[in-house]
Motif scaffolding. Structure first.
Motif, mmCIF file in Angstrom:
data_model
loop_
_atom_site.group_PDB
_atom_site.id
_atom_site.type_symbol
_atom_site.label_atom_id
_atom_site.label_comp_id
_atom_site.label_asym_id
_atom_site.label_seq_id
_atom_site.Cartn_x
_atom_site.Cartn_y
_atom_site.Cartn_z
ATOM 1 N N ASP A 166 -6.227 -1.143 -6.233
ATOM 2 C CA ASP A 166 -7.444 -0.426 -5.888
ATOM 3 C C ASP A 166 -7.081 0.843 -5.135
ATOM 4 O O ASP A 166 -6.033 0.937 -4.498
ATOM 5 N N SER A 211 0.846 -1.194 0.000
ATOM 6 C CA SER A 211 0.000 0.000 0.000
ATOM 7 C C SER A 211 0.882 1.244 0.000
ATOM 8 O O SER A 211 1.986 1.232 0.540
ATOM 9 N N PHE A 234 -7.866 3.418 -2.034
ATOM 10 C CA PHE A 234 -8.507 3.449 -0.719
ATOM 11 C C PHE A 234 -8.590 4.891 -0.247
ATOM 12 O O PHE A 234 -7.838 5.766 -0.689
ATOM 13 N N GLN A 251 -12.832 1.451 -0.175
ATOM 14 C CA GLN A 251 -12.029 1.245 -1.370
ATOM 15 C C GLN A 251 -12.860 1.476 -2.614
ATOM 16 O O GLN A 251 -14.082 1.365 -2.598
ATOM 17 N N ASN A 309 -13.244 0.061 -6.243
ATOM 18 C CA ASN A 309 -12.947 -1.044 -7.157
ATOM 19 C C ASN A 309 -13.309 -0.601 -8.559
ATOM 20 O O ASN A 309 -14.391 -0.868 -9.039
ATOM 21 N N SER A 330 -3.189 3.839 -2.936
ATOM 22 C CA SER A 330 -3.538 2.634 -3.674
ATOM 23 C C SER A 330 -2.949 1.424 -2.969
ATOM 24 O O SER A 330 -2.009 1.538 -2.179
ATOM 25 N N LEU A 369 -9.583 -4.221 3.939
ATOM 26 C CA LEU A 369 -9.878 -4.063 2.515
ATOM 27 C C LEU A 369 -9.056 -5.079 1.734
ATOM 28 O O LEU A 369 -7.895 -5.322 2.061
ATOM 29 N N THR A 405 -8.178 -6.593 -2.407
ATOM 30 C CA THR A 405 -8.348 -6.516 -3.853
ATOM 31 C C THR A 405 -8.775 -7.892 -4.372
ATOM 32 O O THR A 405 -8.620 -8.899 -3.685
#
Length: 150
Positions: A88, A48, A90, A106, A108, A66, A78, A80
């Motif tokens: 993704d 992250s 956040f 998040q 998507n 991200s 969270l 992916t």
């Protein structure tokens, strides 16, 4: 005075050196003490990054970035979609009063977007994202602008 004038004829660098020496030690600001540093919990196969931060009038801190894999902000986890190469986006709210994340969400979008700007005004969060590269390396351009009311 004769020596000073001959030194000044030596050029500007010499004159600047003398002026700096005559100025003596300058006052230095003190380094502020850290109030807190937090890490985002993530699995060993996750990653992250925080791209943007903003604060509201109450001092709450909003962060966006991200990630891929699984990350945890306080009690909110969270994840992916497995085997998807895109990251993704956040967004999370940190309270300095409780020293905890209040919420996290998040986006998507399946486009691999990255957050570009984050603004908090009143009870609204304005987040813009832009596309990155697709799976074969071609650059594409998308812009998504979200308004989130909290």
């Amino acid at each position: 005075m004769k020596h000073l004038s001959s030194l000044l004829r030596g050029g500007l660098p010499a004159a600047l050196l003398i002026l700096l020496w005559l100025a003596g030690p300058a006052a230095r600001a003190q380094v502020p003490a850290w109030q807190m540093a937090m890490t985002v919990s993530q699995a060993t196969t996750a990653e992250s990054t925080i791209e943007q931060t903003a604060t509201d009038a109450s001092g709450n801190v909003f962060v966006t970035g991200s990630f891929y894999g699984t990350v945890t902000f306080g009690t909110r986890t969270l994840s992916t979609t497995p085997f998807i190469i895109y990251r993704d986006v956040f967004i999370a709210k940190w309270s300095p009063v409780t020293s905890q994340f209040v919420w996290a969400a998040q986006l998507n979008d399946a486009l691999g977007s990255l957050p570009m700007a984050l603004v908090v005004q009143g009870s609204s969060i304005y987040l813009s994202t832009a596309g990155t590269r697709n799976s074969i390396g071609h650059l594409y351009s998308t812009l998504l602008f979200l308004v989130i009311d909290f």
